[in-house]
Structure formats: C-alpha cells, structure tokens
Design a protein around this motif. Sequence first.
Motif, short mmCIF file in Angstrom:
data_model
loop_
_atom_site.label_atom_id
_atom_site.label_comp_id
_atom_site.label_asym_id
_atom_site.label_seq_id
_atom_site.Cartn_x
_atom_site.Cartn_y
_atom_site.Cartn_z
N LEU A 22 1.14 -0.29 -0.39
CA LEU A 22 0.02 -0.07 -0.39
C LEU A 22 1.63 1.36 -0.28
O LEU A 22 2.11 1.85 1.11
N THR A 23 0.50 2.16 -0.71
CA THR A 23 0.87 3.79 -0.87
C THR A 23 0.17 4.42 -0.57
O THR A 23 -1.04 4.82 -0.93
N LEU A 24 0.29 4.84 0.92
CA LEU A 24 -0.53 5.44 2.09
C LEU A 24 -0.88 7.50 0.81
O LEU A 24 0.85 7.98 1.35
N HIS A 25 -1.76 8.15 0.79
CA HIS A 25 -1.19 9.87 0.18
C HIS A 25 -2.64 9.92 1.50
O HIS A 25 -3.68 9.61 1.47
N CYS A 26 -1.97 11.47 2.22
CA CYS A 26 -2.54 11.43 3.34
C CYS A 26 -2.91 12.52 3.81
O CYS A 26 -2.21 14.04 3.42
N GLU A 27 -4.01 13.50 3.57
CA GLU A 27 -4.39 15.04 3.26
C GLU A 27 -4.33 15.11 4.57
O GLU A 27 -4.98 14.81 5.72
N HIS A 28 -3.92 16.85 4.93
CA HIS A 28 -3.40 17.63 6.13
C HIS A 28 -2.66 16.52 7.51
O HIS A 28 -3.60 16.59 8.42
N PRO A 29 -1.81 15.32 7.41
CA PRO A 29 -1.01 15.03 8.26
C PRO A 29 -1.29 15.22 9.34
O PRO A 29 -1.14 14.70 10.87
N GLN A 30 -0.61 16.72 9.08
CA GLN A 30 -0.52 17.77 10.41
C GLN A 30 -1.71 17.71 11.23
O GLN A 30 -1.36 17.87 13.19
N ARG A 31 -3.15 16.87 11.07
CA ARG A 31 -3.86 17.02 11.83
C ARG A 31 -4.39 16.42 13.20
O ARG A 31 -4.12 15.66 14.07
N LEU A 32 -3.31 14.68 12.58
CA LEU A 32 -2.37 14.21 13.72
C LEU A 32 -2.19 14.28 14.63
O LEU A 32 -2.37 13.29 15.51
N ASN A 33 -1.22 15.36 15.29
CA ASN A 33 -0.36 14.68 16.09
C ASN A 33 -1.49 16.42 17.31
O ASN A 33 -0.37 16.50 18.26
N THR A 34 -2.64 15.81 16.74
CA THR A 34 -3.48 16.22 17.97
C THR A 34 -3.11 14.94 19.29
O THR A 34 -4.00 14.22 18.44
N GLY A 35 -3.34 15.31 20.67
CA GLY A 35 -3.48 14.90 21.67
C GLY A 35 -3.01 15.18 23.15
O GLY A 35 -3.14 16.22 23.38
N PRO A 36 -4.07 14.34 23.58
CA PRO A 36 -4.94 13.27 23.33
C PRO A 36 -5.80 12.87 22.56
O PRO A 36 -6.53 15.00 22.98
N ALA A 37 -6.51 12.80 21.97
CA ALA A 37 -7.88 12.66 21.62
C ALA A 37 -8.34 11.76 21.21
O ALA A 37 -7.99 10.24 21.33
N CYS A 73 -17.60 13.87 2.40
CA CYS A 73 -16.11 13.51 2.63
C CYS A 73 -15.98 12.51 1.47
O CYS A 73 -14.89 12.91 0.36
N LEU A 74 -16.42 11.97 1.26
CA LEU A 74 -16.45 10.32 1.03
C LEU A 74 -17.13 10.63 -0.75
O LEU A 74 -16.52 10.54 -1.57
N ALA A 75 -18.00 11.70 -0.60
CA ALA A 75 -18.95 11.60 -2.40
C ALA A 75 -18.01 12.90 -2.59
O ALA A 75 -17.91 12.51 -3.82
N GLN A 76 -17.50 14.18 -2.35
CA GLN A 76 -16.83 14.66 -2.62
C GLN A 76 -15.58 14.58 -3.59
O GLN A 76 -14.92 14.55 -4.48
N GLY A 77 -15.06 13.48 -2.37
CA GLY A 77 -13.31 12.40 -3.29
C GLY A 77 -12.13 13.36 -2.49
O GLY A 77 -12.16 14.12 -1.12
N PHE A 78 -11.32 12.95 -2.77
CA PHE A 78 -9.75 12.71 -1.82
C PHE A 78 -9.22 14.21 -2.22
O PHE A 78 -9.42 15.01 -3.35
N GLY A 79 -9.47 15.62 -1.08
CA GLY A 79 -8.93 16.81 -1.24
C GLY A 79 -9.83 17.43 -0.95
O GLY A 79 -10.08 18.67 -1.74
#
Length: 254
Positions: free
Chosen positions: A55-70, A236-242
């Motif tokens: 798998l090749t992961l393409h992640c939009e806005h990965p910096q939002r994962l820096n939130t924690g604890p969450a 989000c799923l209907a509008q697609g990635f991005g």
Amino acid sequence: MTLLRPLHLILALIIPAISAIAWGSLLKLCGRPPASIAKAMTRVVGCLGPRLAGLTLHCEHPQRLNTGPAVFIFNHQSGLDPVIVAALISSSARQGGVAGVAKQSLAHNPLLGPLLRLTGSVFVTRGEGWEQQLLPQATARVAAGCSIVIAPEGTRSYGKGLRVGSFRLGAFAIARHCQIPIVPIVIHNSGTRLPPRSAQLRSGPVYVSVLEPYKIDPELDLQQAATKMEHTYDDCLAQGFGADIDLDSQPRPQ
C-alpha cells in the motif's frame, strides 16, 4: 496467483501483528510504561503493515494527527483499516500511545488478544451497559497519556464506499466525558484494496483525508453528534480526496 493472493493478505496482517507482540512483550519485561509500549507497537504495525501489503498511503492534512490526547475515529471499509490507521498515527509527531476499543471476545483471540491487551485496548461486552464499561477504562487510558482510536460504525461497511454505516455513540461519549477533541480520519478507498468478503489483496494507493479536530458542542446530545459526523463523512467520501470539508459548516441534524 489465485492461491498466492490470500497468502499475501495473511502475511501482510500476521507478520506485523506477531512482530508487534514480540516487541511489546520485550518492552513490558523491561518495565516500560503502558503508553510507551502502545506507541512502540503501533509503530511496528504501521511500518510493516503497509509495506507488506503493497500500500502507498496518500494523506491529506497529516499534521492534524498531531493532536493529542484525542479520540481518533475512522470509517471501516476493510480489514486493512487498522493497519492504515496505525501507519498514519505512528508517523505523526504527537506524543503518547493509542488504545483501541474492541469487543471482549477478541481478548481471547490467539493472535489479536495479546496484541490488543499489550496496547492497553478498552474491552466492552455488548449488552452489558456500554457506558459503564467504556468510560472508566477510556478515562484511565487518557489520564495515562494515551489517545483512543475507534471505528464508530462498529463493523465493516459493505456499501460502495460513498456512505458510512450508522455511527455508534461510544467515541462521542468518550470525547465529551474526557473533554478531548475528535479527529476524523476518512479512508476513501481501502475497500478497493481488499474488497468486501474477499481474501485477495490488491496493492496500490490508499487515499486518506484527516479533518479538523472537532470538539463536541455541550448542547448537542450524543446521537446528534454521531448523526452530524455521519453526514460529514458522507460528504467527504462523496466529494473525494482533496475535498475541503469544514465540520463547523455541517448542518445540525434535526
């Protein structure tokens, strides 16, 4: 090739799990704290899983994962989703481990049981007062520095990937009770990499959108919060990635 594809899937899931269990067990013997063990095991699964699955992961806005604890939530399209989420979380700069939420019967699974227990997962028995079981355990994990990761659908959605199933209330109860944000992880196409009811893994890109961390409005009850998030995922799923999805602009469910 027909015989090799199921073998590919087995190796892609079992090797990361066994490696994580071995590493976590060693760290536990060395006296490492539970949050540190959970973080290290998540990193092992997140590093090995996607590579072995191709798998090749393409992640939009990965910096939002820096939130924690969450409370990290994700839509559940395939058996690859936990590996994908582990890869995303382990690559972020956030501190602390993550604890999953699983049904009690999985604690006795010969492979998943040790993996879940070592990472400090929260176990819940269905039909026995989920709030009374869930909230004390989740509060303890958050107090120890862990975030919570959960698929609010509770099981895989066998639709076409453009709509989610009904969200259960546990994730929203934890976020409100512990006063921590929800971070929505939208997985767009893992169902095409491992189709429903199939053992044939298809290597390729996986697209993920991380939406803005979201705090539940105290005036919104749990069912309203869950329904609102379902709508956000569907959009989000209907509008697609991005797609640029703003949670605060989503209509409040009636």
